[in-house]
Write a protein that holds these residues in place. Sequence first.
Motif, PDB file in Angstrom:
ATOM      1  N   ASN A 140      88.416  14.873  32.546  1.00 27.83           N
ATOM      2  CA  ASN A 140      88.595  14.357  33.901  1.00 27.83           C
ATOM      3  C   ASN A 140      87.272  14.236  34.645  1.00 27.83           C
ATOM      4  OD1 ASN A 140      91.314  14.472  33.283  1.00 27.83           O
ATOM      5  ND2 ASN A 140      91.897  15.551  35.151  1.00 27.83           N
ATOM      6  N   VAL A 141      86.422  15.247  34.479  1.00 27.07           N
ATOM      7  CA  VAL A 141      85.107  15.219  35.144  1.00 27.07           C
ATOM      8  C   VAL A 141      84.283  14.051  34.615  1.00 27.07           C
ATOM      9  CG1 VAL A 141      82.949  16.472  35.511  1.00 27.07           C
ATOM     10  CG2 VAL A 141      85.124  17.703  35.581  1.00 27.07           C
ATOM     11  N   ALA A 142      84.301  13.853  33.309  1.00 26.24           N
ATOM     12  CA  ALA A 142      83.543  12.740  32.714  1.00 26.24           C
ATOM     13  C   ALA A 142      84.047  11.400  33.238  1.00 26.24           C
ATOM     14  CB  ALA A 142      83.646  12.792  31.193  1.00 26.24           C
ATOM     15  N   ILE A 143      85.364  11.254  33.380  1.00 22.43           N
ATOM     16  CA  ILE A 143      85.924  10.008  33.894  1.00 22.43           C
ATOM     17  C   ILE A 143      85.465   9.766  35.326  1.00 22.43           C
ATOM     18  CG2 ILE A 143      88.090   8.904  34.610  1.00 22.43           C
ATOM     19  CD1 ILE A 143      89.407  10.245  32.167  1.00 22.43           C
ATOM     20  N   HIS A 144      85.495  10.813  36.152  1.00 16.83           N
ATOM     21  CA  HIS A 144      85.049  10.664  37.549  1.00 16.83           C
ATOM     22  C   HIS A 144      83.574  10.283  37.616  1.00 16.83           C
ATOM     23  CE1 HIS A 144      84.895  11.228  41.838  1.00 16.83           C
ATOM     24  NE2 HIS A 144      83.998  12.188  41.737  1.00 16.83           N
ATOM     25  N   ALA A 145      82.769  10.903  36.773  1.00 19.37           N
ATOM     26  CA  ALA A 145      81.337  10.580  36.754  1.00 19.37           C
ATOM     27  C   ALA A 145      81.121   9.123  36.341  1.00 19.37           C
ATOM     28  CB  ALA A 145      80.609  11.520  35.793  1.00 19.37           C
ATOM     29  N   LEU A 146      81.826   8.676  35.317  1.00 13.93           N
ATOM     30  CA  LEU A 146      81.707   7.278  34.878  1.00 13.93           C
ATOM     31  C   LEU A 146      82.184   6.316  35.966  1.00 13.93           C
ATOM     32  CD1 LEU A 146      82.889   7.544  31.169  1.00 13.93           C
ATOM     33  CD2 LEU A 146      80.573   7.089  31.980  1.00 13.93           C
ATOM     34  N   ASN A 147      83.204   6.708  36.721  1.00 11.60           N
ATOM     35  CA  ASN A 147      83.661   5.859  37.822  1.00 11.60           C
ATOM     36  C   ASN A 147      82.566   5.658  38.861  1.00 11.60           C
ATOM     37  OD1 ASN A 147      86.222   5.374  36.818  1.00 11.60           O
ATOM     38  ND2 ASN A 147      87.155   7.097  37.868  1.00 11.60           N
ATOM     39  N   SER A 148      81.849   6.726  39.175  1.00 12.01           N
ATOM     40  CA  SER A 148      80.769   6.589  40.161  1.00 12.01           C
ATOM     41  C   SER A 148      79.661   5.677  39.630  1.00 12.01           C
ATOM     42  CB  SER A 148      80.211   7.972  40.529  1.00 12.01           C
ATOM     43  OG  SER A 148      79.575   8.579  39.420  1.00 12.01           O
ATOM     44  N   VAL A 149      79.369   5.774  38.341  1.00 15.70           N
ATOM     45  CA  VAL A 149      78.362   4.895  37.745  1.00 15.70           C
ATOM     46  C   VAL A 149      78.834   3.445  37.767  1.00 15.70           C
ATOM     47  CG1 VAL A 149      77.157   4.329  35.593  1.00 15.70           C
ATOM     48  CG2 VAL A 149      77.399   6.724  36.293  1.00 15.70           C
ATOM     49  N   LEU A 150      80.118   3.217  37.481  1.00 12.33           N
ATOM     50  CA  LEU A 150      80.651   1.857  37.496  1.00 12.33           C
ATOM     51  C   LEU A 150      80.651   1.257  38.898  1.00 12.33           C
ATOM     52  CD1 LEU A 150      83.604   2.193  34.964  1.00 12.33           C
ATOM     53  CD2 LEU A 150      81.567   0.762  34.700  1.00 12.33           C
ATOM     54  N   ILE A 151      80.872   2.075  39.917  1.00 15.82           N
ATOM     55  CA  ILE A 151      80.776   1.575  41.292  1.00 15.82           C
ATOM     56  C   ILE A 151      79.352   1.113  41.566  1.00 15.82           C
ATOM     57  CG2 ILE A 151      80.852   2.267  43.732  1.00 15.82           C
ATOM     58  CD1 ILE A 151      83.169   4.142  42.936  1.00 15.82           C
ATOM     59  N   TYR A 152      78.379   1.910  41.152  1.00 11.11           N
ATOM     60  CA  TYR A 152      76.971   1.538  41.315  1.00 11.11           C
ATOM     61  C   TYR A 152      76.677   0.217  40.594  1.00 11.11           C
ATOM     62  CZ  TYR A 152      71.893   1.729  40.680  1.00 11.11           C
ATOM     63  OH  TYR A 152      70.549   1.406  40.652  1.00 11.11           O
ATOM     64  N   VAL A 171      91.343   3.873  37.405  1.00  9.05           N
ATOM     65  CA  VAL A 171      90.175   3.369  38.134  1.00  9.05           C
ATOM     66  C   VAL A 171      89.037   3.067  37.166  1.00  9.05           C
ATOM     67  CG1 VAL A 171      88.396   3.980  39.828  1.00  9.05           C
ATOM     68  CG2 VAL A 171      90.801   4.457  40.309  1.00  9.05           C
ATOM     69  N   LEU A 172      88.835   3.928  36.161  1.00 11.93           N
ATOM     70  CA  LEU A 172      87.794   3.680  35.163  1.00 11.93           C
ATOM     71  C   LEU A 172      88.023   2.343  34.463  1.00 11.93           C
ATOM     72  CD1 LEU A 172      85.396   4.759  33.373  1.00 11.93           C
ATOM     73  CD2 LEU A 172      87.155   5.666  31.850  1.00 11.93           C
ATOM     74  N   LEU A 173      89.231   2.105  34.012  1.00 15.30           N
ATOM     75  CA  LEU A 173      89.521   0.860  33.294  1.00 15.30           C
ATOM     76  C   LEU A 173      89.504  -0.347  34.227  1.00 15.30           C
ATOM     77  CD1 LEU A 173      92.358   2.317  31.057  1.00 15.30           C
ATOM     78  CD2 LEU A 173      90.110   1.546  30.267  1.00 15.30           C
ATOM     79  N   SER A 174      89.949  -0.170  35.465  1.00 17.72           N
ATOM     80  CA  SER A 174      89.938  -1.274  36.432  1.00 17.72           C
ATOM     81  C   SER A 174      88.515  -1.666  36.802  1.00 17.72           C
ATOM     82  CB  SER A 174      90.718  -0.876  37.691  1.00 17.72           C
ATOM     83  OG  SER A 174      92.074  -0.637  37.394  1.00 17.72           O
ATOM     84  N   LEU A 175      87.660  -0.682  37.054  1.00 18.62           N
ATOM     85  CA  LEU A 175      86.261  -0.986  37.380  1.00 18.62           C
ATOM     86  C   LEU A 175      85.547  -1.616  36.194  1.00 18.62           C
ATOM     87  CD1 LEU A 175      85.254   2.211  39.407  1.00 18.62           C
ATOM     88  CD2 LEU A 175      85.607  -0.094  40.310  1.00 18.62           C
ATOM     89  N   THR A 176      85.868  -1.170  34.988  1.00 19.81           N
ATOM     90  CA  THR A 176      85.290  -1.790  33.798  1.00 19.81           C
ATOM     91  C   THR A 176      85.681  -3.260  33.731  1.00 19.81           C
ATOM     92  OG1 THR A 176      85.382   0.308  32.585  1.00 19.81           O
ATOM     93  CG2 THR A 176      85.191  -1.701  31.280  1.00 19.81           C
ATOM     94  N   SER A 177      86.937  -3.544  33.998  1.00 19.41           N
ATOM     95  CA  SER A 177      87.407  -4.934  33.999  1.00 19.41           C
ATOM     96  C   SER A 177      86.664  -5.768  35.040  1.00 19.41           C
ATOM     97  CB  SER A 177      88.914  -4.966  34.266  1.00 19.41           C
ATOM     98  OG  SER A 177      89.386  -6.286  34.306  1.00 19.41           O
ATOM     99  N   LEU A 178      86.511  -5.230  36.253  1.00 20.39           N
ATOM    100  CA  LEU A 178      85.824  -5.965  37.314  1.00 20.39           C
ATOM    101  C   LEU A 178      84.351  -6.192  36.968  1.00 20.39           C
ATOM    102  CD1 LEU A 178      87.343  -4.221  40.471  1.00 20.39           C
ATOM    103  CD2 LEU A 178      87.793  -6.549  39.676  1.00 20.39           C
ATOM    104  N   CYS A 179      83.683  -5.178  36.451  1.00 20.57           N
ATOM    105  CA  CYS A 179      82.260  -5.317  36.090  1.00 20.57           C
ATOM    106  C   CYS A 179      82.072  -6.391  35.013  1.00 20.57           C
ATOM    107  CB  CYS A 179      81.704  -3.977  35.610  1.00 20.57           C
ATOM    108  SG  CYS A 179      81.430  -2.782  36.927  1.00 20.57           S
ATOM    109  N   LEU A 180      82.921  -6.371  34.000  1.00 20.50           N
ATOM    110  CA  LEU A 180      82.814  -7.375  32.938  1.00 20.50           C
ATOM    111  C   LEU A 180      83.109  -8.776  33.476  1.00 20.50           C
ATOM    112  CD1 LEU A 180      84.590  -5.462  30.019  1.00 20.50           C
ATOM    113  CD2 LEU A 180      82.148  -5.925  30.236  1.00 20.50           C
ATOM    114  N   HIS A 181      84.097  -8.866  34.348  1.00 20.92           N
ATOM    115  CA  HIS A 181      84.451 -10.170  34.929  1.00 20.92           C
ATOM    116  C   HIS A 181      83.291 -10.737  35.750  1.00 20.92           C
ATOM    117  CE1 HIS A 181      86.934 -13.337  36.620  1.00 20.92           C
ATOM    118  NE2 HIS A 181      86.583 -12.953  37.834  1.00 20.92           N
ATOM    119  N   PHE A 182      82.684  -9.924  36.606  1.00 18.79           N
ATOM    120  CA  PHE A 182      81.594 -10.410  37.454  1.00 18.79           C
ATOM    121  C   PHE A 182      80.324 -10.665  36.638  1.00 18.79           C
ATOM    122  CE2 PHE A 182      83.895  -7.796  40.830  1.00 18.79           C
ATOM    123  CZ  PHE A 182      84.621  -8.895  41.258  1.00 18.79           C
ATOM    124  N   ALA A 183      80.106  -9.857  35.607  1.00 19.14           N
ATOM    125  CA  ALA A 183      78.924 -10.067  34.766  1.00 19.14           C
ATOM    126  C   ALA A 183      79.007 -11.380  34.007  1.00 19.14           C
ATOM    127  CB  ALA A 183      78.773  -8.903  33.787  1.00 19.14           C
TER     128      ALA A 183
END
Length: 664
Positions: free
Chosen positions: A153-165, A219-231
């Motif tokens: 869970n901690v790793a997922i939260h950390a990755l979420n913050s990186v994906l927001i960045y 949120v991790l998977l949703s942010l990944t989807s958004l990052c890939l879409h915008f990239a």
Amino acid sequence: MSKRRRSKHTNGKTEAQAATPTPAINAPAPEPLSRVENKGEESALPAPRGAGFGVHAAVVGVLLGLCASLYVWTADFPMAFDDHTYLKDNPFFRSGSTFEYLKDFKEFATRPARIGADPDYAVNAIMRPVSYASFQMNYKLDGFNPHWYRLVNVAIHALNSVLIYAMVTVLLRRSKLSAGLRRSSVLFIAAASALLFAAHPLATESVTYIIQRFTSLVVLLSLTSLCLHFASVSVERKWARWLLRGGAVVSLLLAMQTKEDAFMIPLVAVMLDWLVMGAGLRKAVLRGLPLLLCMPLIPVLVFMTAAAQRGGFDFNAAMNIVNSRDTPLNHWQYFVSELTVMTHYLRQMFWPKGMNLDPEWPVYGSLFQGPVLMALAVLTGMVLTAWGLFRRFRQDVRFVMVFACVAWFFVTISVSSALTPLPDLVAEHRSYLPSIGIFILVACLLDWLRSSSSGARARMMQVGVPVLALACVGALSWKTCVRNNVWRTRESLWEDTVAKSPGKYRTWGNLGAAYSDAGKNEKAVQCFREALKVEPRFQNGLLNLSNSLLRLNRPKEALDTTMQLISLDKNATTKPPVAFTLGLSLAGVGRYDEAVAVFRDILRAIPNDVQTHKALGLVYHQTGLPHRALDHYHVAESVQPNDAQLKNLIQAAEVALAEKGRPR
């Protein structure tokens, strides 16, 4: 990151060619959005230069370190509340039924009814198999030891913050409106957004509360989807663009099978592409079409599950599939009440005080009630202010982002606060995804404050605003540690919850269960009695009270309490836990024949139930029939061979049998 981007092209030039010096403060404003769109180009304006790889690496390192320092120390805190319901006590989870609904949907959806379990087990398993697959990996690694569950869970939260960045950086660098935006602003907004998200105590329930990996993982998977879409927007090679968009679709489909919050993510993608990146609405919709086509997945699964469980299509059942069965709310009551809940979430984002695992919340039925009117005023004012700033500063990408982030908040929170009634009106983890929009909004406004002054004041603001932001991150981090400390034991968690929600029978019941597990049965009895004062028909409270009284060797009171439960539910004795407690109570007051009959009924339904064989063996031992006691002890031993208590019981029965066989 910067090395990869330098190899791409922007408007027919390499990024090195397009990276012109930052315009002066008095440079002419960029062209209006409509004129830029009509040129038929991806962008006719130079994008702001990105930070170097070292800067990105440093920010990512800070984010990972911050999340680790805030949460790793909680890894060995015990499981709590729904961790037991949806993991330990979940028959679907124990059988490893992830994605099993694909084999025989109807059989899977109706299985709980056939085994006397909660229908919500099947609903959860069908709607969230990706989450359960991740829990299964933890279970196979180390059973129900909470350590690795929480570290994941901690790793997922950390990755979420990186994906927001990463997402904010991509949006600002690719936006047609960001030509006048300085490199320092891109870095500040992206880093501040991610740091506020990483440090905020509202995330505690999505990280420390094991079962709410549902929320953090979606949120991790949703942010990944958004990052890939915008990239994919600025990628020239067609195969690479479609590879990124394919990855975005796969991530979104996984998110939609993680939790229902992902339903609105395609709309978020289109909205940000249109407003922030500057694409026309038609182009944004066309680019987002693969994501939009995924949206029916969640409603289709909901309607299929409701139809299977109800024996046919039932629109009302589908719309209330997760509504409370004891005190269901209609959609209007839920929507009106949730208006006040939204303002509560917003207040906690800016002033996180009084956080509560199980808060009390009134149900409202009219828009003209005082708290509802106040909530409407706050939410309407928020939208109108964002719209006004958007209209006035339409060429400043920060204010466009502010408006888009307000929309982010409302769009993402609508899944839990508008579309379908949920059993609980308030739950802090539901604000995890919507809060991202608010933190990006705050970062944009702080950056505008940091860079809008001139002269000596400008220098002061350029230093003062980042210091203020860091001070806020520090204060939020301290508050997160304080909140996490409440989760240290089940007793401390429910003591905190009861202090804040004394009028809720469930909080008293859970505190009583925590005391009972800790061997504090006198305190447990007091808590169960308080729960029953609030809700006299609380059946689990009556059952738990009976068991605590038995542990205190007060069988007469336990029997009276059990009979009170049976009077509320005539079918209660068909439930093994109730029958078992009844049998022990009868044996405790010397009504052995009745106790034997009750235990035998349980064994007809569950022949290898270890606890019932033990209890029946004890009754036979006490009534002078050690040979019959041994028969039941040996059956229990065959099922549970390493039970130390059983070995002692067998030894005592053998001694009694030997004594009985000696000549007198």
